[in-house]
Scaffold this motif. Structure first.
Motif, mmCIF file in Angstrom:
data_model
loop_
_atom_site.group_PDB
_atom_site.id
_atom_site.type_symbol
_atom_site.label_atom_id
_atom_site.label_comp_id
_atom_site.label_asym_id
_atom_site.label_seq_id
_atom_site.Cartn_x
_atom_site.Cartn_y
_atom_site.Cartn_z
ATOM 1 N N CYS A 157 0.895 -1.263 -0.131
ATOM 2 C CA CYS A 157 0.156 0.035 0.019
ATOM 3 C C CYS A 157 0.918 1.307 0.086
ATOM 4 C CB CYS A 157 -0.986 -0.009 1.225
ATOM 5 S SG CYS A 157 -1.982 1.518 1.345
ATOM 6 N N ALA A 158 1.969 1.380 0.986
ATOM 7 C CA ALA A 158 2.931 2.597 0.917
ATOM 8 C C ALA A 158 3.316 2.705 -0.457
ATOM 9 C CB ALA A 158 3.638 2.249 1.996
ATOM 10 N N HIS A 159 3.815 1.565 -1.116
ATOM 11 C CA HIS A 159 4.558 1.699 -2.237
ATOM 12 C C HIS A 159 3.850 2.141 -3.395
ATOM 13 C CE1 HIS A 159 8.180 -1.241 -0.647
ATOM 14 N NE2 HIS A 159 8.081 0.031 -0.216
ATOM 15 N N ALA A 160 2.495 1.780 -3.441
ATOM 16 C CA ALA A 160 1.606 2.130 -4.226
ATOM 17 C C ALA A 160 1.452 3.787 -4.298
ATOM 18 C CB ALA A 160 0.202 1.332 -4.138
ATOM 19 N N HIS A 161 1.810 4.311 -3.135
ATOM 20 C CA HIS A 161 1.722 5.806 -2.988
ATOM 21 C C HIS A 161 3.229 6.339 -3.329
ATOM 22 C CE1 HIS A 161 -2.566 6.206 -1.760
ATOM 23 N NE2 HIS A 161 -2.507 5.078 -1.412
ATOM 24 N N GLY A 162 4.172 5.621 -3.502
ATOM 25 C CA GLY A 162 5.313 6.225 -3.761
ATOM 26 C C GLY A 162 5.934 6.515 -2.513
ATOM 27 N N VAL A 163 5.680 5.705 -1.530
ATOM 28 C CA VAL A 163 6.457 5.959 0.047
ATOM 29 C C VAL A 163 6.894 5.010 0.704
ATOM 30 C CG1 VAL A 163 5.444 6.702 2.380
ATOM 31 C CG2 VAL A 163 4.274 7.768 0.653
ATOM 32 N N ARG A 164 8.157 5.134 1.284
ATOM 33 C CA ARG A 164 8.780 4.078 2.094
ATOM 34 C C ARG A 164 8.345 3.748 3.260
ATOM 35 N NH1 ARG A 164 13.411 2.784 -1.476
ATOM 36 N NH2 ARG A 164 14.246 4.816 -2.460
ATOM 37 N N ILE A 165 8.598 2.529 3.523
ATOM 38 C CA ILE A 165 8.048 2.008 4.616
ATOM 39 C C ILE A 165 9.188 1.254 5.869
ATOM 40 C CG2 ILE A 165 7.583 -0.298 3.394
ATOM 41 C CD1 ILE A 165 4.976 -0.342 5.570
ATOM 42 N N HIS A 166 9.170 1.340 6.838
ATOM 43 C CA HIS A 166 10.230 0.919 7.686
ATOM 44 C C HIS A 166 9.032 -0.016 8.824
ATOM 45 C CE1 HIS A 166 11.074 1.480 12.426
ATOM 46 N NE2 HIS A 166 12.182 0.661 11.667
ATOM 47 N N THR A 167 9.869 -0.967 9.378
ATOM 48 C CA THR A 167 9.218 -1.788 10.283
ATOM 49 C C THR A 167 10.248 -2.133 11.392
ATOM 50 O OG1 THR A 167 7.779 -3.854 10.761
ATOM 51 C CG2 THR A 167 9.599 -4.259 9.071
ATOM 52 N N ASP A 168 9.481 -1.898 12.541
ATOM 53 C CA ASP A 168 10.176 -2.401 13.892
ATOM 54 C C ASP A 168 10.107 -4.011 14.117
ATOM 55 O OD1 ASP A 168 11.145 -2.868 16.452
ATOM 56 O OD2 ASP A 168 9.903 -1.114 17.448
ATOM 57 N N ALA A 169 11.251 -4.400 13.804
ATOM 58 C CA ALA A 169 10.954 -6.095 13.962
ATOM 59 C C ALA A 169 11.609 -6.708 15.032
ATOM 60 C CB ALA A 169 11.511 -6.711 12.492
ATOM 61 N N VAL A 170 11.834 -5.831 16.355
ATOM 62 C CA VAL A 170 12.486 -6.291 17.466
ATOM 63 C C VAL A 170 11.692 -7.480 18.045
ATOM 64 C CG1 VAL A 170 13.052 -5.518 19.819
ATOM 65 C CG2 VAL A 170 13.631 -3.926 17.851
ATOM 66 N N GLN A 171 10.478 -7.556 18.143
ATOM 67 C CA GLN A 171 9.754 -8.574 18.675
ATOM 68 C C GLN A 171 9.600 -9.809 17.735
ATOM 69 O OE1 GLN A 171 8.762 -9.239 21.802
ATOM 70 N NE2 GLN A 171 9.691 -7.259 22.600
ATOM 71 N N ALA A 172 9.848 -9.329 16.455
ATOM 72 C CA ALA A 172 9.591 -10.883 15.708
ATOM 73 C C ALA A 172 10.485 -11.447 15.116
ATOM 74 C CB ALA A 172 8.882 -10.093 14.366
ATOM 75 N N LEU A 173 11.940 -10.777 15.071
ATOM 76 C CA LEU A 173 13.165 -11.519 14.373
ATOM 77 C C LEU A 173 13.530 -12.677 15.622
ATOM 78 C CD1 LEU A 173 15.112 -12.037 12.183
ATOM 79 C CD2 LEU A 173 16.380 -10.167 13.397
ATOM 80 N N GLY A 174 13.724 -13.946 15.154
ATOM 81 C CA GLY A 174 14.322 -14.799 15.993
ATOM 82 C C GLY A 174 12.976 -15.647 16.619
ATOM 83 N N HIS A 175 11.682 -15.232 16.322
ATOM 84 C CA HIS A 175 10.500 -15.776 16.787
ATOM 85 C C HIS A 175 9.468 -16.219 15.601
ATOM 86 C CE1 HIS A 175 11.684 -14.586 20.928
ATOM 87 N NE2 HIS A 175 11.839 -13.475 20.203
#
Length: 404
Positions: free
Chosen positions: A181-199
């Motif tokens: 969705c963000a890219h369809a508007h030409g916008v960059r997206i960041h994700t905080d994956a601190v709780q996800a990575l390794g799980h």
């Protein structure tokens, strides 16, 4: 399980979302960097070259765990630094391009980690416009809400920053759809994956994100080190001036020991991810069922157990219970637990995540409980939790009347 000081009482550490114990693999990997490989990688003598070679090898191994290129990985002190860096860089680039009178826009959510929310608050004081997307009662961000926000702002959207998995209620967000969705508007997206990575599986290509933050101590690595993935075509501004480290973007002699521990820990958990997540999710489901069956005044917070909830995290709303008192009583019963976010300990205010989920009644939102289980939890520890957590909740409710 951690032994108690008396070596008699069983003590179960169920606060792994706050931090995980250092793995044996990480500790072993770090040892040579305290004794043999101690030189500064920036030097030109043979010992420095050896350190530089190790640094390069570690970066390659670490990047491979998230399907990134080594050059796209910046080593930081952890998730909070990574989050602040990407947010501030995105806003500053708008100002550099359009002047200080421009108003950069950041779109985030109401349930982000404090390192994102507090940074956004600071940026608002400098003229940044921040839109906080709502979530539903299970903690999920709507792609439609993001699309509407992007249509509304149109110009100068510096960044979309949305977490991959929530640290309090375990909701796993539809980041791939949000990124599209963000890219369809030409916008960059960041994700905080601190709780996800390794799980859960984390693949930057499949997620489609432009930037991603992580922290070693959430997956059995050492504290004080983490990383920021930034896609090769995404511009970034330097964080620290002073040297050529991290491709000239973050000066300072590299923490090779920490990086070795982080890499060893992540490689190990990624190799065993399926087995680990399956094992801990069985224990989590048993705990959730035991608590809900035993106490009608307690309800699950966040998503139902399944594909969209972190496998290790059980979280509850305990009506008419003072959560801080509950955590103390659980500790006395041999269980380390948490209420709300670890970064908000000591606060008497209800969790911002719980409030965002719609729990506005003080009888509920002051009774949030989080138990985050170890991925090697034993059957005996699971049985202990299933027996004692519901009993302590009931006892705490009897004592909470005067504190609410």
């Amino acid at each position: 399980m951690m032994p108690s000081s008396s070596c008699k009482q069983r003590y179960i550490y169920a606060d792994n979302a706050a931090t995980t114990p250092l793995s044996a693999a990480a500790r072993t990997a770090m040892e040579p960097f305290f004794t043999d490989i101690y030189a500064n990688p920036s030097g030109i003598h043979r010992l420095a070259k050896r350190a530089a070679d190790k640094l390069s090898q570690l970066r390659e191994q670490l990047a491979a765990c998230i399907q990134a290129r080594p050059r796209e990985l910046y080593i930081t002190s952890g998730g909070s630094e990574s989050n602040n860096w990407i947010l501030r860089s995105a806003a500053e680039q708008v100002w550099q391009q359009h002047g200080r009178t421009a108003q950069p826009v950041i779109i985030t959510s109401a349930i982000e980690h404090h390192s994102v929310l507090h940074c956004c608050t600071a940026l608002e004081q400098q003229g940044v416009v921040v839109e906080y997307l709502p979530v539903d009662q299970q903690g999920f961000i709507s792609v439609t809400d993001l699309d509407n926000a992007l249509k509304h702002h149109k110009h100068h959207v510096a960044l979309v920053s949305l977490m991959l998995a929530n640290n309090e209620v375990g909701s796993i967000e539809p980041i791939a759809e949000l990124a599209a969705c963000a890219h369809a508007h030409g916008v960059r997206i960041h994700t905080d994956a601190v709780q996800a990575l390794g799980h859960i599986p984390v693949d930057v290509t499949q997620l489609g994100v432009d930037a991603l933050s992580f922290s070693a101590h959430k997956f059995h690595g050492p504290c004080g080190i983490g990383g920021l993935y930034v896609r090769s075509d995404m511009p970034m501004l330097p964080l620290i001036a002073g040297g050529a480290q991290e491709y000239g973007m973050r000066a300072g002699t590299e923490n090779l020991a920490g990086m070795a521990g982080m890499t060893a820990a992540l490689v190990e958990v990624c190799k065993e991810l399926g087995v680990r997540s399956n094992h801990v999710s069985v224990a989590r489901d048993a705990l959730i069922q035991a608590v809900l069956n035993a106490d009608e005044q307690t309800q699950l917070s966040g998503p139902r157990p399944g594909a969209h909830r972190l496998p290790s995290l059980a979280s509850f709303i305990c009506t008419d219970v003072d959560a801080e008192l509950l955590v103390v009583m659980l500790d006395q019963a041999g269980i380390a637990a948490a209420t709300g976010s670890a970064c908000a300990s000591g606060s008497t205010e209800p969790s911002h995540v719980i409030c965002a989920l719609g729990y506005t009644d003080a009888r509920q939102n002051r009774g949030s409980l989080r138990l985050s289980l170890s991925d090697d939890i034993s059957d005996e520890d699971t049985a202990y939790l299933c027996e004692h957590v519901p009993a302590v909740i009931k006892r705490c409710r009897l004592l909470s009347g005067s504190t609410l």
